[in-house]
Design a protein around this motif. Structure first.
Motif, mmCIF file in Angstrom:
data_model
loop_
_atom_site.group_PDB
_atom_site.id
_atom_site.type_symbol
_atom_site.label_atom_id
_atom_site.label_comp_id
_atom_site.label_asym_id
_atom_site.label_seq_id
_atom_site.Cartn_x
_atom_site.Cartn_y
_atom_site.Cartn_z
ATOM 1 N N LYS A 1 37.708 37.389 43.277
ATOM 2 C CA LYS A 1 39.176 37.354 43.284
ATOM 3 C C LYS A 1 39.694 36.626 44.525
ATOM 4 O O LYS A 1 40.694 35.906 44.457
ATOM 5 C CB LYS A 1 39.732 38.783 43.226
ATOM 6 C CG LYS A 1 39.638 39.426 41.843
ATOM 7 C CD LYS A 1 40.315 40.769 41.820
ATOM 8 C CE LYS A 1 40.332 41.339 40.406
ATOM 9 N NZ LYS A 1 41.200 40.532 39.498
ATOM 10 N N SER B 1 41.943 33.423 43.912
ATOM 11 C CA SER B 1 43.349 33.540 44.309
ATOM 12 C C SER B 1 43.844 32.313 45.052
ATOM 13 O O SER B 1 45.046 32.055 45.094
ATOM 14 C CB SER B 1 43.539 34.788 45.170
ATOM 15 O OG SER B 1 42.833 34.650 46.398
ATOM 16 N N ASP C 1 53.557 42.124 41.443
ATOM 17 C CA ASP C 1 54.396 43.057 40.692
ATOM 18 C C ASP C 1 54.223 44.495 41.147
ATOM 19 O O ASP C 1 54.611 45.429 40.455
ATOM 20 C CB ASP C 1 54.069 42.963 39.201
ATOM 21 C CG ASP C 1 52.581 43.189 38.943
ATOM 22 O OD1 ASP C 1 51.810 43.215 39.930
ATOM 23 O OD2 ASP C 1 52.196 43.298 37.758
ATOM 24 N N MET D 1 44.936 44.978 45.648
ATOM 25 C CA MET D 1 46.088 45.542 44.929
ATOM 26 C C MET D 1 47.368 45.354 45.726
ATOM 27 O O MET D 1 48.443 45.152 45.139
ATOM 28 C CB MET D 1 45.837 47.024 44.642
ATOM 29 C CG MET D 1 44.692 47.266 43.645
ATOM 30 S SD MET D 1 44.353 49.021 43.369
ATOM 31 C CE MET D 1 45.884 49.518 42.569
ATOM 32 N N GLU E 1 49.073 42.115 44.917
ATOM 33 C CA GLU E 1 49.638 41.864 43.594
ATOM 34 C C GLU E 1 51.153 41.676 43.711
ATOM 35 O O GLU E 1 51.845 42.458 44.366
ATOM 36 C CB GLU E 1 49.327 43.038 42.661
ATOM 37 C CG GLU E 1 47.850 43.226 42.366
ATOM 38 C CD GLU E 1 47.303 42.080 41.542
ATOM 39 O OE1 GLU E 1 48.096 41.423 40.822
ATOM 40 O OE2 GLU E 1 46.076 41.830 41.611
#
Length: 781
Positions: free
Chosen positions: A664, A668, A413, A408, A411
């Protein structure tokens, strides 16, 4: 008779004297029988040894005779095949030497007792000697005559060729034919042809004829009286060769006879030696049987004496007492032991009665102790099982907590407020992981599962790393973290670097935590180890006593609290300062004791505390320490460098959260990855997809990671794939099981993101693009 014997035997009122007398008589009987047996064995052994030694000496001499005969045969063949006079003389001298040694051996066997075989060998040797004395000179004469013939033939042919006459070539050809001719008739034909060819060339005669008619003075015709040297020499040589071959055949035949006689003699004495040994074996068995009978008789007599003398007075009463002792009845009152007397057995009977009174109580106590023992064993097993399960059950969810909080934070945003909250979650997770590790470490120590990983390392570099790591924490509290620059210590030692680093981190961390102002200082020094011997082997490593001191200027520790300082879960600070589990010092002391060291503390309220550790260390050379600097970068990975091949990564993981985290991480950076929910699916997908690397979880349903790894390694292409184990276990033996199964490397859960990427870079050669590699304007955007 027995009654009369009993009357003759002494009567003792003391049990001890009765038994000593009985034992003395038994020992006398056994020793007498044993000495007789030993004497008999000794006499027989000396006789057998002498006889066997004599037969063995004869057999060895006979075998030496056979060996000498073989050497004579070999040297005879070499002499007969000799091509020069020198070689013939050398072989002849060696044969004479062997004959002399043969005569010496025959003389040793002169009194062996088998005159016929020795006489046959002697006669064969004499006949051979007579023949060799004839053949050797004759062979030398033949070789010399052969040399003279070829020399004369060469002189004649050279003289003919120098005349330059037409007939000289034909005469030379006739002489060359004579060189290889062995038939006397053919030699005569060649001679006549040679004479006919020389007619008309009278001026050649002075060179070719042995005698001229005018020189003889007898008026004989040159054609009938002339004798040519080459032809006469060749005839004489052929006759000598025929004579030599006749004698050589006789010599070869006599050599065979000599060898046969020697072999027969060797076989005869070998057979005698074998028969002697066999007879000795039979005699030995008979002697053994006799000795066994003798010893058995002695034992029987001793037993009978012991039985009739002791049983009536001692054993029957002892058996009665023993019967009550062996009784398993522990209920009710014990029966009366019907044994009377004032001797030792009577006293024993009275003590048995007392014993029977207490046996019931003892049986009840034993039952309680058995229950307690079973409970303790079950608790130890439960502790080990708890440690293994808790390692997995605690560290696996921590992997998800730290993993998802890390994802997280990556991320794009995410807001700054959310990032701060995630940082709090991540720090709390790291703190919780440290607490879990401390609890598991203590459990490992108590379960006896702790071991040292000894290796050479740089002590000075390790201390600098700890100071650099702890300096920021000290500065946040306004403290000065110092290293005593006057410290003198060996830089390179051999030990457990990880455990020693943890010890230093725990001590410095405690000092920083409980010091409000001032400084924390680390002192190191080394002294000679008095326990090491003065004179040691050159390859024995030298040792020293290493002293580590961590001194702070804190509030100090009260004397009544010093004894509780190293107990688990004990925290002596105020409630506002209590952070952690209170296991740091407990683990530190256990580590120090595991290293055969000691730890103590000195403290004074208001002035500070000094923790002092003394450890034996083994010195190492700088060449023993591997100089390794990691090229890995702990910053954020943004993708793969362009131009690389497409990597296929297989994730074998049953936990859904862990599947998501690793997937992920792969996606990524643009890595193609697939998921297998258990070991069986992993094996099937490997056969279909042929991945470059497999992330293999240790615990999975259907088939675990160990079995799946073994199956993959046995399949075609299984040796080429890289398998990285993911485990939550804290046991080093668990890791060794994974390595033995065939994994290339392992990572412990919870793992850092950079550890995943670094591991793939090491095993697959991946190259990444990092956040710091991005252009500045893109980073701002």
């Amino acid at each position: 008779m027995l009654a009369a014997l009993k009357r003759l035997l002494p009567h003792f009122h003391s049990l001890r004297r009765q038994l000593m007398f009985a034992l003395l008589m038994v020992v006398v009987l056994i020793v007498a029988g044993g000495l007789t047996a030993v004497y008999t064995l000794h006499t027989f052994a000396n006789t057998a040894q002498h006889l066997a030694k004599e037969r063995l000496a004869r057999m060895q001499i006979a075998q030496d005779l056979h060996s000498r005969a073989l050497l004579i045969e070999h040297e005879t063949h070499q002499m007969l095949a000799a091509g020069s006079l020198k070689e013939t003389h050398e072989k002849y001298a060696e044969i004479i030497k062997h004959l002399e040694e043969l005569d010496s051996l025959e003389h040793k066997l002169g009194s062996a007792g088998n005159d016929v075989a020795i006489l046959m060998l002697y006669q064969s040797g004499q006949q051979y000697r007579n023949l060799i004395h004839v053949v050797a000179p004759l062979q030398g004469d033949v070789l010399q005559a052969n040399n003279d013939f070829f020399s004369s033939l060469r002189s004649y042919t050279q003289a003919l060729l120098k005349t330059s006459e037409p007939a000289a070539v034909k005469l030379t050809a006739l002489l060359y034919r004579l060189r290889d001719e062995n038939d006397q008739n053919q030699i005569e034909i060649l001679r006549n042809e040679y004479v006919s060819q020389t007619k008309g060339f009278s001026h050649l005669m002075p060179m070719l004829l042995e005698n001229q008619s005018d020189s003889r003075g007898d008026g004989a015709s040159p054609d009938t009286q002339v004798s040519f040297h080459p032809f006469a020499q060749r005839l004489n040589l052929v006759q000598q060769q025929q004579t030599l071959r006749s004698f050589q055949r006789k010599l070869q035949l006599q050599t065979v006879n000599l060898l046969g006689s020697a072999e027969k003699l060797s076989t005869l004495f070998t057979s005698e030696y074998r028969k002697t040994v066999e007879q000795l074996a039979v005699d030995s068995k008979n002697k053994q049987n006799n000795i066994l009978i003798l010893l058995g008789g002695s034992l029987v007599l001793a037993f009978l004496f012991f039985r009739y003398f002791v049983c009536k007075r001692v054993l029957s009463r002892l058996q009665t007492v023993s019967r009550y002792i062996r009784s398993d009845d522990t209920s009710g009152e014990h029966p009366h032991v019907p044994v009377q007397g004032n001797d030792e057995i009577g006293e024993m009977a009275r003590r048995v009665e007392k014993f029977l009174e207490n046996r019931q109580q003892l049986a009840e106590s034993t039952a309680e102790l058995s229950i307690a023992r079973d409970t303790a064993e079950a608790a130890n097993k439960a502790k080990s099982s708890f440690l293994a399960n808790m390692s997995h059950e605690l560290r696996t969810p921590m992997n998800a907590i730290l993993g998802f909080s890390g994802l997280m934070r990556r991320e794009p945003d995410i807001t700054e407020s959310q990032r701060e909250k995630l940082d709090i979650v991540n720090r709390s997770g790291e703190h919780l992981l440290a607490l879990i590790n401390d609890v598991l470490e203590v459990a490992k120590i108590e379960a006896g599962r702790m071991s040292l990983a000894l290796a050479p390392f740089d002590l000075g570099g390790m201390v600098r790393d700890v100071i650099d790591m702890m300096r920021l924490r000290a500065e946040e509290r306004g403290l000065s973290l110092q290293f005593d620059q006057s410290s003198e210590f060996p830089r390179f030692i051999r030990g457990d670097e990880g455990r020693l680093r943890q010890i230093l981190v725990n001590l410095v961390g405690n000092a920083v935590k409980f010091t409000e102002q001032g400084s924390v200082t680390i002192h190191l020094r080394a002294e000679k180890d008095d326990a090491q011997p003065q004179a040691t082997a050159p390859d024995t490593p030298s040792t020293k006593r290493l002293f580590i001191e961590v001194e702070d200027t804190g509030t100090g520790i009260a004397p009544e609290n010093l004894e509780r300082l190293f107990q688990p879960f004990v925290q002596l600070a105020e409630s506002s300062m209590q952070k952690g589990t209170g296991l740091g010092l407990t683990i530190t002391r256990q580590y120090v004791q595991l290293m055969n060291g000691t730890i103590d503390v000195q403290s004074e309220l208001g002035k500070g505390t000094v923790f002092r550790i003394e450890l034996p260390v083994e010195l190492a050379a700088s060449t023993d320490v591997t100089s390794w600097e990691s090229d890995a970068r702990m910053e954020e990975v943004c993708g793969l460098e362009p131009g690389q091949k497409e990597f296929r990564i297989l994730i074998a993981e049953d936990n859904r959260l862990n599947q998501i985290i690793i997937m992920k991480l792969m996606n990524s950076v643009g890595i193609n990855a697939k998921i297998a929910a258990n070991g069986k699916e992993c094996v099937e997908m490997f056969q279909e997809w042929q991945p470059h690397l497999i992330w293999m979880d240790r615990r999975m349903p259907v088939m675990d990671g160990i079995e799946a790894t073994k199956n993959i390694r046995s399949l075609p292409g299984g040796d080429n794939v890289k398998i990285i184990a993911l485990t939550a276990s804290v046991f080093s033996e668990e890791v060794q099981i994974l390595l033995d199964a065939g994994v290339d490397e392992y990572l412990r859960k919870p793992y850092k993101f950079h550890e995943i990427y670094d591991c793939m870079a090491r095993n697959l050669g991946m190259k990444y693009i990092y956040a710091s590699d991005q252009p500045q304007e893109e980073a701002v955007a």
